[in-house]
Design a protein around this motif. Structure first.
Motif, mmCIF file in Angstrom:
data_model
loop_
_atom_site.group_PDB
_atom_site.id
_atom_site.type_symbol
_atom_site.label_atom_id
_atom_site.label_comp_id
_atom_site.label_asym_id
_atom_site.label_seq_id
_atom_site.Cartn_x
_atom_site.Cartn_y
_atom_site.Cartn_z
ATOM 1 N N SER B 367 -3.787 7.975 -18.928
ATOM 2 C CA SER B 367 -3.679 9.372 -18.586
ATOM 3 C C SER B 367 -1.839 9.615 -18.855
ATOM 4 O O SER B 367 -1.529 10.611 -18.696
ATOM 5 C CB SER B 367 -3.990 9.798 -17.144
ATOM 6 O OG SER B 367 -3.343 9.172 -16.334
ATOM 7 N N ILE B 368 -1.297 8.515 -19.064
ATOM 8 C CA ILE B 368 0.209 8.673 -18.954
ATOM 9 C C ILE B 368 0.941 8.068 -20.466
ATOM 10 O O ILE B 368 1.775 9.023 -20.768
ATOM 11 C CB ILE B 368 0.762 7.503 -17.876
ATOM 12 C CG1 ILE B 368 0.731 8.056 -16.367
ATOM 13 C CG2 ILE B 368 2.218 7.217 -18.374
ATOM 14 C CD1 ILE B 368 0.827 7.326 -15.520
ATOM 15 N N CYS B 369 0.140 7.361 -21.218
ATOM 16 C CA CYS B 369 0.779 7.035 -22.660
ATOM 17 C C CYS B 369 -0.399 7.209 -23.616
ATOM 18 O O CYS B 369 -0.163 7.290 -24.745
ATOM 19 C CB CYS B 369 1.041 5.500 -22.573
ATOM 20 S SG CYS B 369 -0.416 4.380 -22.522
ATOM 21 N N ASP B 370 -1.492 7.961 -23.206
ATOM 22 C CA ASP B 370 -2.660 8.278 -24.345
ATOM 23 C C ASP B 370 -2.960 6.973 -25.080
ATOM 24 O O ASP B 370 -3.790 7.221 -26.015
ATOM 25 C CB ASP B 370 -2.058 9.353 -24.972
ATOM 26 C CG ASP B 370 -1.704 10.743 -24.194
ATOM 27 O OD1 ASP B 370 -2.524 10.952 -23.170
ATOM 28 O OD2 ASP B 370 -0.807 11.439 -24.625
ATOM 29 N N GLN B 371 -2.797 5.957 -24.814
ATOM 30 C CA GLN B 371 -3.362 4.842 -25.426
ATOM 31 C C GLN B 371 -5.046 4.587 -25.066
ATOM 32 O O GLN B 371 -5.160 4.739 -23.817
ATOM 33 C CB GLN B 371 -2.791 3.526 -24.923
ATOM 34 C CG GLN B 371 -1.061 3.330 -25.428
ATOM 35 C CD GLN B 371 -0.976 3.716 -27.085
ATOM 36 O OE1 GLN B 371 -1.642 3.027 -27.685
ATOM 37 N NE2 GLN B 371 -0.281 4.844 -27.432
ATOM 38 N N CYS B 382 -4.362 6.200 -10.689
ATOM 39 C CA CYS B 382 -3.416 7.117 -9.941
ATOM 40 C C CYS B 382 -3.831 8.465 -9.666
ATOM 41 O O CYS B 382 -4.211 8.963 -10.924
ATOM 42 C CB CYS B 382 -1.810 6.859 -10.610
ATOM 43 S SG CYS B 382 -0.816 7.903 -9.797
ATOM 44 N N LYS B 385 -6.798 9.304 -11.681
ATOM 45 C CA LYS B 385 -6.731 9.106 -13.368
ATOM 46 C C LYS B 385 -6.424 7.760 -13.773
ATOM 47 O O LYS B 385 -5.976 7.085 -13.132
ATOM 48 C CB LYS B 385 -5.440 9.981 -13.695
ATOM 49 C CG LYS B 385 -5.885 11.436 -13.426
ATOM 50 C CD LYS B 385 -4.947 12.430 -14.560
ATOM 51 C CE LYS B 385 -3.608 12.411 -14.116
ATOM 52 N NZ LYS B 385 -2.845 13.544 -15.101
ATOM 53 N N CYS B 391 1.576 0.874 -18.350
ATOM 54 C CA CYS B 391 2.244 2.059 -17.623
ATOM 55 C C CYS B 391 2.525 1.724 -16.143
ATOM 56 O O CYS B 391 3.492 2.104 -15.561
ATOM 57 C CB CYS B 391 1.287 3.349 -18.016
ATOM 58 S SG CYS B 391 1.316 3.914 -19.604
#
Ligand code: ZN
Ligand code: ZN
Ligand code: ZN
Ligand code: ZN
Ligand code: ZN
Ligand code: ZN
Ligand code: ZN
Ligand code: ZN
Lengths: 273, 416
Positions: B367-371, B382, B385, B391
């Motif tokens: 949800s943070i880097c879309d990988q 977190c 998510k 990350c």
């Protein structure tokens, strides 16, 4: 050629509408020449860079649906961002925002808004913020809200609301109007009671989440919480609680003190001059 | 037969030319036996009592006297010997010398005396009209005496129809609705219009709210049969399948659905219609003659195939089936979950479920880097998510510390 330029050229070559520029040491959009001409882009991910400014030209990317800017050094968003017609998911978590731009609520199809870990409070929201009717998830964890505006009740499609580690002293009864809410995170605030209206919501089913630890709850709530969330909700729905709640509201003293230490948050670092 | 004209070919006095006759007005030709006679025949048609004139009916009006005259015409043989010395010109009463003489009907004329009583000129082509003892050229006769047609405005030569306070050529006096010639059938006056019997009946029936058969124009007393946009007596048709004469409960079948033109429609008796397997709507139980929706093993009227929850028709939009019921996307999700957290679409094939959410294969990502993540990738959580290891490692120390603290404290949830 920088890592960023290389990635940009590659994406242009293969006409990839999803652009990943994660952790490329980018300081500024000036390091990404031609980006705003790539109108086919639907996703732009710039997490873990050192970007301070988002230029207004971001609005040229009219096909953008997902914009992820997590962990940069952004202090404000351009007003033009609200004109992105297809933006559905905006993640500006872990930045240095202390306000949202004027007119932000005009984003027509925004569904997920992640503002986790910034410096926002109830005075940071523009007047039309609660016009974001299409919003289904709002992440406000790790900010500085003491009060949640009662207009929250207008976000009828909201399914997820995260207010973890703010300074909330109250939750408005209007939260009971969010009939689709199935995730509520209010842990680590300054809450003592919850409005009985919260009992209207389905927050204890197998598809629901209610997180409420680390609050100075009144004893009966704290006791129920020891046993389990479902006991808290059962109790809140009881006549006994309604009586206790009304008496508590009319007689309560000053709010509990702030306990979260935010001084070490990286969002607090301010740009020099 | 030789044809001569009085002024260009001299006639021997002994040759008296014959004239044909009629019981009616005569248009005369001075030449040989004239087969080209026109006849005035006045039919007086009254509107209240339609009058069917008989052949040779007596004339009406002022022209009847002429009829009398010519009713008594005698046939004069072609060749007759006459003593010219005792004869005088019917016009000037003088005798004849050796000159051309005109003979009509036993009367003799100087050529110069045989002229129109109005214009004093010879009769063109030898044709003249006679009225009250005088002879007129066609032009002057028409101007002075002939009736003109109430429709086309031309003079009426021959049979005249007197009706509706005017004169008409027989071919010009027609039903104002269907244009049928009325001269031989009579007519009915209906609000100032001359109508045939059928049209009059129709007008009356429509006034009474009845249908008129498009085929026979008769009034339909029972329930009309509707077919290709018109109404009919059902008994004019037979079932396309079994051939029985139809009743008004027959069904019109749009044999090519979607076609605008309905001229390919066919009619079936009720029994054959039912046997044909015309689909029956699963909701209203009535046959479906327009677009058919087939779903849930049944057929549906487009507007009757609706969401089991909100009852709105899908109208071609995607629907979702569950336990024999169909739902719109919104309600399928509300009731059964499985909307992808990222694209918010119903997940059709493979579903990733974690953290109280679902993802389609394409959208299960950090949800943070879309990988992209997959079943085997380890991920952290977190705010419920997914967060990839990279990350998570990048989180500031103070944040990681808080996350850890929260996780330690959170009571273990009973597995669901
Ligand atoms: Zn006429
Ligand atoms: Zn007619
Ligand atoms: Zn008929
Ligand atoms: Zn039949
Ligand atoms: Zn139906
Ligand atoms: Zn529905
Ligand atoms: Zn998806
Ligand atoms: Zn990641």
């Amino acid at each position: 050629m920088s890592k960023a330029r290389k990635a940009l050229a590659e994406a242009r070559e293969i006409k990839n509408p999803e652009l990943d520029l994660v952790d490329k040491g980018i300081h500024s959009f000036e390091e990404l020449p031609g980006l705003f001409n790539m109108l086919n882009i639907t996703r732009l991910t710039l997490s873990h860079n050192r970007i301070k400014d988002i230029p207004p030209s971001i609005a040229y990317l009219v096909n953008l649906e997902i914009l992820t800017l997590f962990n940069n050094q952004i202090e404000e968003l351009p007003v033009s961002i609200s004109s992105l017609p297809k933006l559905r998911i905006l993640n500006v978590g872990m930045n240095r925002l202390d306000s949202l731009p004027r007119g932000f609520g005009a984003l027509p199809v925004l569904e997920v808004l992640d503002l986790t870990y910034n410096n926002l409070n109830e005075n940071s929201l523009p007047g039309n913020f609660f016009m974001l009717e299409t919003l289904r998830a709002l992440y406000l964890g790790d900010n500085d809200f003491e009060v949640l505006p009662p207009e929250i009740g207008q976000l009828k499609n909201l399914q997820i609301l995260v207010l973890r580690e703010n300074d909330l002293i109250d939750v408005p009864k209007e939260i009971g109007e969010l009939t689709r809410l199935r995730e509520l995170h209010i842990q680590a605030n300054r809450l003592t009671v919850l409005p009985p209206e919260i009992g209207n919501l389905d927050l204890v089913g197998s598809k629901s989440i209610l997180k409420m630890d680390f609050n100075p709850w009144v004893t009966p709530i704290a006791d129920q919480l020891q046993v389990g969330i479902s006991h808290v909700i059962d109790y809140i729905r009881s006549e006994t609680y309604r009586y206790l709640y009304n008496r508590h509201i009319s007689t309560r003293g000053p709010p509990p003190p702030k306990v979260n230490d935010k001084s070490r948050k990286i969002s607090r670092i301010k740009q020099q001059g | 037969m030789n044809e001569r004209k009085p002024d260009d070919s001299p006639l021997p006095p002994s040759e008296l030319l014959s004239l044909d006759h009629s019981q009616l007005y005569m248009r005369r030709k001075l030449t040989s036996s004239d087969s080209n006679l026109s006849v005035y025949n006045f039919d007086l048609l009254s509107d209240e009592n339609p009058h069917i004139p008989e052949d040779n009916a007596p004339l009406q009006g002022s022209f009847s006297s002429i009829v009398d005259t010519y009713n008594n015409l005698e046939y004069t043989p072609n060749s007759i010997t006459v003593d010219m010395s005792q004869k005088t010109c019917s016009h000037c009463k003088d005798g004849f010398s050796n000159e051309k003489i005109v003979n009509t009907n036993g009367e003799l004329w100087h050529t110069q005396c045989f002229v129109c009583a109005q214009c004093f000129r010879p009769f063109p082509e030898g044709i003249y009209y006679e009225f009250e003892g005088r002879k007129y050229c066609e032009h002057d006769f028409q101007v002075l005496f002939a009736p003109y047609c109430g429709k086309c405005g031309e003079f009426v030569i021959g049979r005249v129809i007197k009706a509706m306070n005017a004169n008409w050529h027989p071919k010009c006096f027609c039903c104002e609705m269907c244009n049928k010639q009325l001269a031989d059938y009579g007519f009915i006056r209906n609000q100032g219009r001359a109508l045939c019997h059928d049209c009059n009946a129709q007008v009356k029936a429509v006034g009474l709210g009845k249908h008129v058969c498009h085929k026979c124009h008769g009034v339909i007393d029972e329930k009309p049969l509707r077919f290709r946009g018109e109404v009919y007596h059902a008994y004019h048709f037979n079932c396309t399948a079994c051939g029985t004469e139809l009743k008004s409960d027959a069904r019109e079948v749009k044999s090519r659905p979607g076609l605008l033109a309905n001229d390919v429609n066919e009619l079936y008796c009720l029994r054959c219609h039912d046997k044909m397997g015309i689909p029956i709507c699963g909701a209203c139980r009535r046959p479906i003659e327009e677009r058919v929706v087939t779903a849930l093993g049944k057929h549906w009227h487009v507007e009757h195939f609706v969401c089991a929850k909100c009852e709105k028709p899908f109208l071609g939009h995607r629907h979702y089936e569950k336990k024999g019921l169909a739902y719109c996307e919104t309600h399928y999700h509300q009731l059964f979950g499985n909307l992808c957290f990222v694209c918010n679409q119903v997940i059709q094939v493979d579903v990733f479920t974690a953290l109280n959410k679902a993802w389609c294969v394409h959208h299960f990502a950090c949800s943070i880097c879309d990988q992209k993540l997959n079943q085997k990738t380890k991920f952290y959580e977190c705010d419920e998510k997914p967060v990839c290891k990279k990350c998570n490692d990048k989180f500031p120390a103070e944040f990681k510390r808080r996350l850890r603290k929260a996780h330690q404290y959170t009571p273990q949830r009973a597995p669901v």
